[in-house]
Design an enzyme around this catalytic site. Structure first.
Site, PDB file in Angstrom:
ATOM      1  CG  HIS A  12      -0.158   0.041   2.545  1.00 30.61           C
ATOM      2  ND1 HIS A  12       0.355   1.420   2.981  1.00 30.61           N
ATOM      3  CD2 HIS A  12      -0.006  -0.808   3.491  1.00 30.61           C
ATOM      4  CE1 HIS A  12       0.797   0.969   4.276  1.00 30.61           C
ATOM      5  NE2 HIS A  12       0.975  -0.203   4.500  1.00 30.61           N
ATOM      6  CD  GLU A 105       0.605  -5.013   8.353  1.00 29.33           C
ATOM      7  OE1 GLU A 105       1.225  -6.389   8.196  1.00 29.33           O
ATOM      8  OE2 GLU A 105       1.487  -4.059   8.160  1.00 29.33           O
TER       9      GLU A 105
END
Length: 445
Positions: A12, A105
């Site tokens: 990201h 995550e």
């Protein structure tokens, strides 16, 4: 379509949490959004992806459900499908996007504690190991590895679908990118922990080899060990050649002679330990024979051979000291009277029992054959024609009583190792013997 020709992993873009870690104290991790710089990075990543693709390619996106990864995906798609500067060969409606929670995550807990505590926890994780350290109320990298393993298997099965795209793009996080590669290429834990994090919107490209059917990694992954070597090379001005540590020899000088213990003396026979001033055991034996010869004079008629046996390890068995059961009262009293006159001499001789060398080379009758004699019945038993009552075989074994060839008890006693027993004559207390046998002191190992 089969296997895609490219699998591309993208971390990201920059988020608010990358700029300010304290934001995790008030904002849940999955709601952290991109910074303005992060949006620029995502759009630039879309243009870069467009340059890697063929006009005939089809795309499938798999993205983590976290806000920062979804915004990164939107930024990539905006520039990928844009008509600026030219119409895009990848219309938005032809691109499939899937949210995949298994790509999220690593869970660092709920709202994170203060910065000081997080710094302490990060240091603890570095000391413990990044892969196995579990965040309080969160996950370890090993936990993330488990769910990525499940995703990899699902992804591999989807390759068999006819309409699967030719390019697969995974928009995920830094640690999850490394975990994905660890699972796919079977990296070791040590190599995983040596890997440095990938940069924001960095592409990790896996290209299919049509001949082997395997995916070759196109990136050169960065490691901490290489970074340390580069730093050392810059500081010294020359490349560092690792030296193999020398384990053998004494690189700092040998001083073992000053610190080592003295070597123990070689084991000797028991009789040799009592020699003094170089006197041999044969000389001691001859002196003892002379001493015994002076004692056993007129009142002690014993053959010379028996005296020599006494000295060399066969003398005065426990039965003889207490009276052999095979002797009658007359012979026992005669022997007792013969010794009574020489009480002091016999007492001095008992101190030399350690010189009685047994058949196994040790002292004090070690391993000497046990003496046995015939057991005579009393006058009353002979008249009645009755035999004595003996305990059971187990009781005999506990008491050390042996049987002869004819099954008759000879009265000979021996311990469990075959040496002469110190047990007294008679049946004795069976319960006491059993208690001793079951105790630690009666065990034989």
């Amino acid at each position: 379509m089969g296997k895609p020709r490219l699998i591309i992993l993208i971390r990201h873009a920059q988020s608010d949490g990358n700029k300010n870690r304290d934001i995790h104290q008030t904002v849940p991790d999955h709601r952290v959004k991109l910074t303005p710089e992060g949006w620029k990075q995502a759009e630039e990543a879309g243009r870069k992806l467009r340059s890697l693709l063929k006009p005939s390619d089809t795309l499938h996106f798999f993205t983590s459900p976290y806000l920062r990864t979804r915004e990164t995906t939107e930024g990539i798609l905006s520039s990928l499908t844009s008509s600026d500067p030219s119409p895009s060969p990848f219309p938005r409606h032809t691109i499939k996007v899937y949210e995949e929670p298994r790509l999220r995550e690593q869970d660092f807990g709920n709202f994170q504690p203060c910065s000081a505590e997080m710094t302490r926890m990060w240091q603890e994780r570095a000391d413990y190991g990044h892969f196995f350290y579990r965040i309080p109320n969160g996950e370890s990298a090993a936990d993330a590895y488990d769910r990525v393993s499940g995703f990899n298997e699902s992804l591999w099965r989807s390759f068999g679908e006819k309409d699967f795209a030719s390019v697969c793009v995974l928009v995920t996080h830094g640690l999850m990118t490394r975990v994905f590669l660890m699972k796919w290429y079977h990296y070791s834990v040590e190599y995983f922990e040596d890997l440095r994090n990938v940069n924001h919107c960095e592409f990790v490209v896996m290209r299919l080899d049509r001949d082997s059917g395997k995916y070759n990694l196109q990136n050169q992954l960065r490691t901490w060990s290489e970074l340390r070597e580069e730093k050392r090379a810059k500081e010294s001005g020359s490349p560092i050649i690792p030296m193999r540590k020398k384990w053998g020899g004494c690189p700092d000088g040998c001083d073992h002679t000053a610190t080592s213990r003295k070597r123990a003396a070689k084991r000797q026979n028991t009789s040799d330990l009592f020699l003094e001033d170089g006197t041999t055991d044969l000389e001691i034996v001859e002196a003892k024979l002379q001493q015994i010869g002076n004692i056993v004079d007129a009142g002690q008629e014993r053959p010379r051979a028996m005296i020599e046996n006494d000295v060399r390890g066969r003398a005065f068995s426990p039965h003889e000291k207490e009276g052999h059961p095979g002797e009658n009262k007359h012979s026992a009293s005669q022997r007792t009277n013969g010794h009574k006159n020489n009480k002091d001499a016999v007492t001095s001789l008992s101190k030399l029992d350690v010189l009685k060398i047994g058949r196994d080379g040790g002292g004090s009758l070690s391993g000497a054959a046990s003496r046995s004699g015939s057991e005579e019945s009393t006058e009353r038993e002979r008249e009645a024609g009755q035999r004595r009552t003996y305990p059971s075989s187990m009781a005999l074994a506990l008491g050390g009583v042996l049987e002869g060839e004819e099954g008759m008890r000879t009265g000979q006693r021996a311990d469990a190792l075959g040496d002469q027993s110190d047990a007294e004559e008679g049946e004795g207390d069976l319960e006491r013997q059993e208690r001793v046998d079951r105790s630690f002191s009666g065990a034989v190992y």
